[in-house]
Design a protein around this motif. Sequence first.
Motif, PDB file in Angstrom:
ATOM      1  N   SER A 111       0.844  -1.204   0.000  1.00 55.72           N
ATOM      2  CA  SER A 111       0.000   0.000   0.000  1.00 55.72           C
ATOM      3  C   SER A 111       0.874   1.247   0.000  1.00 55.72           C
ATOM      4  O   SER A 111       1.893   1.315   0.692  1.00 55.72           O
ATOM      5  CB  SER A 111      -0.905  -0.003   1.234  1.00 55.72           C
ATOM      6  OG  SER A 111      -1.589   1.221   1.349  1.00 55.72           O
ATOM      7  N   THR A 142       0.366   3.967   1.327  1.00 58.09           N
ATOM      8  CA  THR A 142       0.345   4.689   2.596  1.00 58.09           C
ATOM      9  C   THR A 142       1.525   4.320   3.496  1.00 58.09           C
ATOM     10  O   THR A 142       1.771   5.007   4.482  1.00 58.09           O
ATOM     11  CB  THR A 142      -0.970   4.390   3.352  1.00 58.09           C
ATOM     12  OG1 THR A 142      -1.094   2.973   3.537  1.00 58.09           O
ATOM     13  CG2 THR A 142      -2.166   4.899   2.554  1.00 58.09           C
ATOM     14  N   THR A 173       6.150  10.620   1.267  1.00 58.82           N
ATOM     15  CA  THR A 173       5.343  11.345   0.274  1.00 58.82           C
ATOM     16  C   THR A 173       5.856  11.168  -1.146  1.00 58.82           C
ATOM     17  O   THR A 173       5.088  10.875  -2.067  1.00 58.82           O
ATOM     18  CB  THR A 173       5.316  12.843   0.631  1.00 58.82           C
ATOM     19  OG1 THR A 173       4.825  12.998   1.961  1.00 58.82           O
ATOM     20  CG2 THR A 173       4.411  13.594  -0.332  1.00 58.82           C
ATOM     21  N   ALA A 225       5.132   7.649  -2.186  1.00 59.59           N
ATOM     22  CA  ALA A 225       3.704   7.328  -2.110  1.00 59.59           C
ATOM     23  C   ALA A 225       2.942   7.867  -3.312  1.00 59.59           C
ATOM     24  O   ALA A 225       2.094   7.179  -3.897  1.00 59.59           O
ATOM     25  CB  ALA A 225       3.111   7.883  -0.819  1.00 59.59           C
ATOM     26  N   THR A 250       1.239   5.380  -6.027  1.00 56.46           N
ATOM     27  CA  THR A 250      -0.219   5.434  -6.209  1.00 56.46           C
ATOM     28  C   THR A 250      -0.587   5.501  -7.679  1.00 56.46           C
ATOM     29  O   THR A 250      -1.494   4.799  -8.145  1.00 56.46           O
ATOM     30  CB  THR A 250      -0.792   6.653  -5.465  1.00 56.46           C
ATOM     31  OG1 THR A 250      -0.542   6.511  -4.063  1.00 56.46           O
ATOM     32  CG2 THR A 250      -2.289   6.770  -5.700  1.00 56.46           C
TER      33      THR A 250
END
Length: 599
Positions: free
Chosen positions: A339, A341, A345, A348, A352
């Motif tokens: 994931s 998360t 940052t 991530a 994503t």
Amino acid sequence: MNIRPLLMTNKHRDYQRILWRTDSNQPIQIYRLNTITYGTVPTSYLATGCLQVLAETAREQFPYITPIINHAFYMDDLLTGADTEQEVTKIRDGLITVMSSAGLTLRKWSSNDTSLITSLPNEDIEISNKYELDHSLKKILGLFWDATSDELKYNVHETKRLEGMAVTKREMLSDIAAIFDPLGLVGPLIVRAKILLQSLWREKIDWDEPVPVNIQEQWFEYRTQLSAINRLSISRKITNNLKSCVIEVNGFSDASTLAYGCCLYLRCTDNAGIHHTNLICAKSKVSPLKTLSLPRLELCAALLLTRLANKLIPKLKLKISQLYFWTDSEIILAWIASSSTKWRTFVAHRVTEIQNKTTKNQWRHVSTYPADVISRGCCPSKLINLNLWWSGPNWLTEDKYNWPKYPDTHQKLENIPETKDNDINVLCVIGHEEFIVNNYESLTKCIRVTTNCRRFINNARTHKNDIKLTGPLIPEELEKATLKLIKNTQNIGFANELRELSNGKAVPANSKLFHLRPFIDSNGVIRVGGRLKNAATIDIFQRHPIALPSNCTFAKMLFREQHKSLMHGGPQILLTTIRLKYWPINGRNLARNTVHMFL
């Protein structure tokens, strides 16, 4: 195709007026251009719009022509084809009929099968460009196409080095831009030039300043070798018989400290089980001047591959049975498999996007592959015969059981970088320089931003069944935000006084508040005491004004805000208005001096 027959409506022709005369002895006459004219701003939009309307008009009678007109035209150039001669002939005749119905004549026809254009009028057949005395070469959207052999070629002029000749950054950029390579087929050559050019930015070399000698030597060596790509011939056709083969796409990404890139390969398997692979396209970027770790650069390369595949594969209009993405970084596979998360940052956000456009099962691990070539660069003489680049690794032409194995090694990795430290509690102390009011010049804006932040925190802490605050900000929220700003201001300016008063003690004798008999109200705000505490008929803000440091940003913003609204009232009205709610403190009678400082 000539767009001259496309007429403008009468009411718009006045916007295309011109002044004209045949010679200087005749008076100037005013004309109106009645058709769409090249050179005007909306020409491209209007011409494209007319083609789309024409395509919709012909949809009922020629349904196979409508998508071609909508998607195969680039300005006034058409590029299309089909698998068989019968299909191409049908498309050709349909296009001529539909376009002629609007007065548009298709000209400069060219084909890799001369039988398709021999029946057309001679004036409508393309006159070949003279390219190294080869009259079969045509220029298609910036690329040279040999219609006879159905191959793409490049044309780079040789540069002779003169004694004492210096090169500038502007000349280097001009030479790089002259190589038109929209598909990135010679990306390994161009990325070498980009790396050299980036080194000039790092050295802060001006546009017309001679480059350093070492870079100049590298550039002349590169520029001398670059003309070798004139011998390069790239097959335009990358598929076999589409009706009887299974099509797969394999993408590779790689990064180095200098650059990162990706490439896509089409893999066709015929009825005999023989696999054929060809390069579709590639893309590269130099690594940013700001140093990034190698795993982050590998992630940027993987994201570049994801975006390239997501944009290009639908344009191929082929039935793709499988799609694979290959990387040599186990860290990237671990990031993508988990994931987003869990990561910081930078990682991530990119993970994503990759997860939204691809699936975990499409990503594979391989040790070496052709993307190494584009991330490190390659000389022209080597690239021409580099089968790894043009056809991919040898194992792509073998059955899948011979492909590199895909162990789940990333799941066994420990100490994966960029992991969030969720278990560490951090205590942040906001200093005076970091106080929120220092970021704004308007008190109103500062209060509204603070209110929105408090609303966000409140909504984030509420449970699913709780009512969350939405819509315009209400007065109660604004008042609470203002109170919070005042308390923070006092915490900074009156820290010692606040500590003593909270402990039930009197403020020190050397405090500016000592003679004002301060106290803390129920909201934890320091207010001025005095004999007016028994005057119940007046508001608490008049009986006990809030004390603020006169040199604080909040007080300055307050005076500036009130001064704007009471610009014609004079200092006394302004001071009185401020004192109704706040009292800047800086010794005896300095509240008045603070007012005059802003007027």
